[in-house]
Design a protein around this motif. Structure first.
Motif, mmCIF file in Angstrom:
data_model
loop_
_atom_site.group_PDB
_atom_site.id
_atom_site.type_symbol
_atom_site.label_atom_id
_atom_site.label_comp_id
_atom_site.label_asym_id
_atom_site.label_seq_id
_atom_site.Cartn_x
_atom_site.Cartn_y
_atom_site.Cartn_z
ATOM 1 N N ILE A 1 0.900 -1.256 0.008
ATOM 2 C CA ILE A 1 0.075 -0.021 0.030
ATOM 3 C C ILE A 1 1.006 1.161 0.055
ATOM 4 C CG2 ILE A 1 -1.741 1.176 1.388
ATOM 5 C CD1 ILE A 1 -2.979 -1.213 2.362
ATOM 6 N N ILE A 2 1.865 1.193 0.792
ATOM 7 C CA ILE A 2 2.854 2.655 0.712
ATOM 8 C C ILE A 2 4.035 2.253 0.336
ATOM 9 C CG2 ILE A 2 1.476 3.580 2.697
ATOM 10 C CD1 ILE A 2 3.632 2.839 4.693
ATOM 11 N N GLU A 3 5.044 3.212 0.294
ATOM 12 C CA GLU A 3 6.655 3.101 0.105
ATOM 13 C C GLU A 3 6.460 2.995 -1.547
ATOM 14 O OE1 GLU A 3 9.164 3.998 1.262
ATOM 15 O OE2 GLU A 3 8.795 3.964 3.455
ATOM 16 N N THR A 4 7.604 3.399 -2.133
ATOM 17 C CA THR A 4 8.216 3.120 -3.525
ATOM 18 C C THR A 4 9.765 2.660 -3.586
ATOM 19 O OG1 THR A 4 9.206 5.314 -4.155
ATOM 20 C CG2 THR A 4 6.598 5.210 -3.992
ATOM 21 N N ALA A 5 9.964 2.418 -4.720
ATOM 22 C CA ALA A 5 11.120 2.105 -4.884
ATOM 23 C C ALA A 5 12.311 3.201 -4.803
ATOM 24 C CB ALA A 5 11.506 1.396 -6.236
ATOM 25 N N PHE A 6 11.683 4.354 -4.678
ATOM 26 C CA PHE A 6 12.653 5.564 -5.023
ATOM 27 C C PHE A 6 12.560 6.462 -3.634
ATOM 28 C CE2 PHE A 6 10.144 4.837 -9.059
ATOM 29 C CZ PHE A 6 11.369 4.337 -9.799
ATOM 30 N N SER A 7 12.160 5.907 -2.544
ATOM 31 C CA SER A 7 11.945 6.786 -1.234
ATOM 32 C C SER A 7 13.316 6.737 -0.641
ATOM 33 C CB SER A 7 11.073 5.800 -0.175
ATOM 34 O OG SER A 7 11.598 4.427 0.167
ATOM 35 N N PRO A 8 13.551 7.791 0.281
ATOM 36 C CA PRO A 8 14.881 7.853 0.799
ATOM 37 C C PRO A 8 15.310 6.324 1.421
ATOM 38 C CG PRO A 8 13.479 9.964 1.152
ATOM 39 C CD PRO A 8 12.656 8.827 0.796
ATOM 40 N N THR A 9 14.346 5.697 2.177
ATOM 41 C CA THR A 9 14.474 4.600 2.959
ATOM 42 C C THR A 9 15.192 3.703 1.991
ATOM 43 O OG1 THR A 9 12.539 4.960 4.647
ATOM 44 C CG2 THR A 9 13.440 2.649 4.143
ATOM 45 N N TYR A 10 14.528 3.275 0.827
ATOM 46 C CA TYR A 10 15.049 2.183 -0.097
ATOM 47 C C TYR A 10 16.167 2.546 -0.740
ATOM 48 C CZ TYR A 10 11.230 -0.426 1.558
ATOM 49 O OH TYR A 10 10.399 -1.111 2.548
ATOM 50 N N HIS A 11 16.415 4.087 -1.132
ATOM 51 C CA HIS A 11 17.445 4.560 -1.775
ATOM 52 C C HIS A 11 18.670 4.319 -0.835
ATOM 53 C CE1 HIS A 11 19.794 6.655 -4.823
ATOM 54 N NE2 HIS A 11 20.207 7.266 -3.678
ATOM 55 N N THR A 12 18.638 4.771 0.274
ATOM 56 C CA THR A 12 19.842 4.597 1.354
ATOM 57 C C THR A 12 20.180 3.181 1.457
ATOM 58 O OG1 THR A 12 19.329 6.519 2.336
ATOM 59 C CG2 THR A 12 20.603 5.134 3.763
ATOM 60 N N PHE A 13 19.293 2.233 1.620
ATOM 61 C CA PHE A 13 19.286 0.845 2.168
ATOM 62 C C PHE A 13 20.121 0.289 0.933
ATOM 63 C CE2 PHE A 13 17.650 -3.523 1.426
ATOM 64 C CZ PHE A 13 18.489 -4.161 2.697
ATOM 65 N N LEU A 14 19.466 0.336 -0.411
ATOM 66 C CA LEU A 14 20.035 -0.498 -1.479
ATOM 67 C C LEU A 14 21.558 0.272 -1.905
ATOM 68 C CD1 LEU A 14 19.088 -2.637 -3.334
ATOM 69 C CD2 LEU A 14 17.165 -1.306 -1.973
ATOM 70 N N THR A 15 21.829 1.664 -1.392
ATOM 71 C CA THR A 15 22.894 2.101 -1.757
ATOM 72 C C THR A 15 23.991 1.412 -0.665
ATOM 73 O OG1 THR A 15 22.053 4.325 -2.577
ATOM 74 C CG2 THR A 15 24.435 4.087 -1.694
ATOM 75 N N SER A 16 23.682 1.096 0.523
ATOM 76 C CA SER A 16 24.468 0.589 1.528
ATOM 77 C C SER A 16 24.714 -0.775 1.203
ATOM 78 C CB SER A 16 23.849 0.665 2.676
ATOM 79 O OG SER A 16 23.736 2.240 3.275
ATOM 80 N N ALA A 17 23.619 -1.394 0.757
ATOM 81 C CA ALA A 17 23.912 -2.894 0.363
ATOM 82 C C ALA A 17 24.930 -3.099 -0.713
ATOM 83 C CB ALA A 17 22.346 -3.443 -0.053
ATOM 84 N N VAL A 18 24.603 -2.533 -1.667
ATOM 85 C CA VAL A 18 25.636 -2.528 -3.049
ATOM 86 C C VAL A 18 27.108 -2.230 -2.556
ATOM 87 C CG1 VAL A 18 26.172 -1.633 -5.147
ATOM 88 C CG2 VAL A 18 23.662 -2.111 -4.847
ATOM 89 N N ALA A 19 27.179 -1.213 -1.593
ATOM 90 C CA ALA A 19 28.668 -0.800 -1.159
ATOM 91 C C ALA A 19 29.600 -2.025 -0.653
ATOM 92 C CB ALA A 19 28.393 0.495 -0.320
#
Length: 247
Positions: free
Chosen positions: A83-101
């Motif tokens: 229902i809420i959130e998107t792939a482009f939210s600060p939460t997921y952008h930060t998480f995926l950036t950290s995961a890839v790093a």
């Protein structure tokens, strides 16, 4: 009627009797960046032009210019109870950036249409379309250069939290059933969101308030789809149960 609340899941969202939804969380977005963030670059790509659906690709900066460096592929589906959130939210952008790093992988964060405007099985179908789009790059001739150059299709992992965990579960089962060109190497389910009418154990009914909240959320996102007729086939849509099929 438009001001009468049918279901209040504050501080996440409210659903009104008119059918309107008011999302209180997860609507803020951040842009991708070709300027490295934590050693990672990112960009957005449309995977379904007809539905105007996009995904965000993350790549370690140090391999972005290397011709033949292949990396494991992590395809991530965001949470938010469908229902809420998107792939482009600060939460997921930060998480995926950290995961890839940390993991040194190529990550693909998928956006899909959300309930209740687009109830189940639409989020599953959008996500399936995104997976098939990614797999068009197996031969190195797909539409996206980063995936062609750096994606290792011998190491494909699906992952997600909440609704995204549910989606990863279903896509993995469907990919096996439909014999996709590549084998899913593994799945990562982070607090996956599954629900059904019958409690599994006493823990599901111990907190009555929480149980009612989850039940209401589930009905909000699947209210038109507990049972659906597709052609002449009657399909039981109990996400997370049975054989994992939604068709």
């Amino acid at each position: 009627m438009d001001s009468e609340i049918a279901f209040d899941r504050s501080p996440a969202f409210r659903v009104y009797k008119s059918g309107r939804i008011e999302r209180l969380l997860g609507e803020t977005t951040v842009p991708p960046s070709l300027t490295p963030q934590n050693g990672v670059v990112s960009k957005d790509v449309i995977y379904s032009p007809e539905k105007n659906l996009s995904l965000r690709i993350y790549l370690p900066e140090k391999v972005s210019d290397v011709t033949e460096k292949k990396l494991p592929i992590l395809i991530y589906f965001h949470g938010g109870g469908f229902i809420i959130e998107t792939a482009f939210s600060p939460t997921y952008h930060t998480f995926l950036t950290s995961a890839v790093a940390v993991a040194k992988c190529l990550a693909i964060s998928v956006d899909y249409r959300r309930a209740p405007e687009f109830a189940i099985p639409i989020p599953y179908e959008d996500s399936w379309d995104s997976l098939k789009w990614v797999l068009t790059h197996i031969t190195g001739t797909g539409p996206e250069t980063w995936i062609n150059k750096h994606g290792d299709f011998g190491k494909v992992f699906l992952a997600g939290d909440s609704a995204g965990g549910n989606i990863s579960h279903h896509l993995t089962i469907r990919s096996k059933r439909e014999k996709l060109e590549t084998v899913i190497s593994g799945i990562i389910l982070i607090h996956p969101y599954f629900w059904g009418k019958t409690p599994i154990d006493e823990f599901e009914v111990r907190d009555v308030g929480k149980t009612k909240g989850v039940e209401g959320s589930w009905r909000s996102m699947a209210q038109r789809c507990w049972i659906r007729i597709i052609g002449s086939i009657r399909v039981r849509l109990r996400a997370g149960f049975g054989n994992g099929s939604w068709r």
